[in-house]
Design an enzyme around this catalytic site. Structure first.
Site, PDB file in Angstrom:
ATOM      1  N   SER A  37       0.798  -1.238   0.000  1.00 33.30           N
ATOM      2  CA  SER A  37       0.000   0.000   0.000  1.00 33.30           C
ATOM      3  C   SER A  37       0.825   1.279   0.000  1.00 33.30           C
ATOM      4  CB  SER A  37      -0.953   0.015   1.196  1.00 33.30           C
ATOM      5  OG  SER A  37      -2.116  -0.730   0.903  1.00 33.30           O
ATOM      6  N   LYS A  93       0.205   3.778  -2.708  1.00 36.73           N
ATOM      7  CA  LYS A  93      -0.741   4.893  -2.617  1.00 36.73           C
ATOM      8  C   LYS A  93      -0.045   6.249  -2.543  1.00 36.73           C
ATOM      9  CE  LYS A  93      -4.542   2.270  -0.503  1.00 36.73           C
ATOM     10  NZ  LYS A  93      -3.954   0.928  -0.301  1.00 36.73           N
ATOM     11  N   SER A 106      -6.046   3.804   4.428  1.00 31.78           N
ATOM     12  CA  SER A 106      -5.459   2.990   3.367  1.00 31.78           C
ATOM     13  C   SER A 106      -6.537   2.257   2.570  1.00 31.78           C
ATOM     14  CB  SER A 106      -4.444   1.973   3.933  1.00 31.78           C
ATOM     15  OG  SER A 106      -3.646   1.442   2.903  1.00 31.78           O
TER      16      SER A 106
END
Length: 437
Positions: A64, A67, A128
């Site tokens: 993640s 991102k 997230s």
């Protein structure tokens, strides 16, 4: 970057000392830090200087932390006016399915509901949210496939060397229920080196410092006062109120997948000094991926930066022993001129490497005569050269352009008129007979 040097200068004063810098050791050899991860790096956020690194060039899974690139492109689109914070997005079928898929990090998004860009952005940065990240990719580029092209293009533009972006969220493509972006494969993974992740963090913080306003929030309520109200808890364990609280921590992003392990890009600021840390696939003492260790080891990295390095200020004092900050002007009515700089520069240095810094005053070749002497007339405030500070040959940076010396413009603090022909002639005669004595 090409640097213009003065071939002949009256006052090129060098201070050069030999010392051993720790950067080679921390970057390529053994160090006093005990980091158990597949890769790690610590960078001074102001300059991009690498303080410590292990295996920093190897592309690895980032989960993640992907991102962060989505954040950059969203903030860039906001900045250029391509999209707006209050712009609404209607949830697509793909986003609905992935935002509500069991086992994936998400803020649930309702089918056919409309959400603002701000709501989606907060859900992505704080919680997230994978569905929110994909939704934002559709807002910016029309489709996630087109957004992935933008991600890789931006990585190239920012100078990344080891990277491969395949989706906007950081999910493994095989977890996307068959809806992975066009142009990618089901077995594709987002992979970036630790150094390139630090580079992304550097540009994210410098180009869009407002990112820290959101990433520093330990929690925030999603859609308060509605049936969708939800407390979004930040996954960053270094933030205030978290298990591994670290003073000054305000970002940036965690990541966890079976492929990438436990990863984290952190940043903290104390007394005006900021560091960026990256840990890829943190391990515990048994060699197993550990969510806690990414925070524990990030704390160790940040402590190393804050405790082992000191802020050293460089100014005109570094090139003079008398500290009078003047230069001779042989053909001036007054034969000296006071000089000044606007602001000194402060560098983070160890005790050993601060003695290796080279400092020089380079006069503008348009301001000197054929003998290299500073010429009158000189106007108050006129730029006459540069103070050049070289940190040392062994210093390494996350991008090539920062390897060049630091340069501070040097100005005349007063005006100096040119002496008359009669005065200059008299001085020449006096100098001639003086040399005979």
């Amino acid at each position: 970057m090409n640097k213009k040097t003065v071939k002949q200068s009256l006052s090129i004063l060098l201070i050069s000392f030999m010392a051993v810098t720790p950067f080679q050791q921390t970057a390529h050899g053994k160090s006093t830090l005990d980091i158990q991860a597949d890769a790690a790096i610590l960078v001074e956020a102001d300059t991009g200087k690498i303080v410590y690194s292990e295996n920093e060039d190897k592309p690895l899974g980032i989960a993640s932390m992907t991102k962060m690139m989505t954040e950059y492109l969203v903030l860039e689109a906001i900045d250029t006016g391509k999209i707006k914070w209050d712009q609404t997005y209607k949830v697509s079928d793909k986003v609905y399915q992935l935002a509500n898929a069991p086992g994936l990090s998400n803020v649930p998004l309702r089918a056919d509901e409309e959400y603002t860009v701000r709501e989606l952005y907060d859900a992505m940065v704080i919680k997230s949210g994978n569905g929110a990240a994909i939704a934002l990719s559709e807002v910016v580029a029309g489709s996630e496939g087109e957004f992935v092209k933008m991600m890789n293009a931006k990585a190239k533009e920012l100078g990344f060397e080891h990277y491969h972006f395949v989706n906007s969220s950081g999910l493994s493509n095989y977890d996307m229920l068959g809806m992975y972006p066009k142009g990618t494969r089901e077995d594709d993974e987002n992979m970036v080196s630790a150094e390139d992740m630090a580079t992304l963090a550097y540009y994210l913080i410098h180009d869009f410092p407002e990112v820290l306003e959101t990433s520093s929030l330990s929690s925030k309520v999603f859609r308060p006062g509605t049936s969708e109200e939800l407390v979004m808890k930040n996954t960053n364990g270094l933030l205030k109120g978290k298990s591994y609280y670290y003073k000054g921590a305000d970002g940036l992003k965690t990541g966890t997948t079976p492929f990438a392990g436990s990863t984290f890009t952190g940043t903290a600021e104390r007394n005006g000094v900021r560091y960026i840390s990256v840990i890829l696939d943190a391990k515990d003492e048994t060699g197993q991926p550990s969510s806690a260790e990414r925070f524990i080891q990030s704390r160790e990295l940040l402590d190393y930066g804050f405790k082992e390095f000191k802020s050293v200020t460089f100014n005109l004092d570094n090139i003079e022993t008398k500290k009078d900050h003047t230069l001779p002007v042989p053909n001036g009515k007054d034969q000296t001129v006071s000089i000044k700089i606007d602001n000194p520069i402060s560098l983070r240095l160890s005790d050993e490497e601060k003695d290796k810094v080279k400092t020089a005053l380079e006069l503008d070749d348009m301001k000197v005569d054929e003998d290299g002497s500073l010429e009158a007339p000189i106007e108050k405030g006129e730029k006459i050269g540069q103070l050049v500070i070289e940190p040392g040959e062994d210093a390494e940076y996350i991008f090539d352009q920062k390897k060049a010396p630091y340069r501070l413009d040097v100005y005349a603090a007063e005006s100096v008129k040119k002496a008359s022909w009669f005065v200059r002639s008299a001085r020449s005669i006096q100098d001639f007979f003086g040399n005979l004595l």
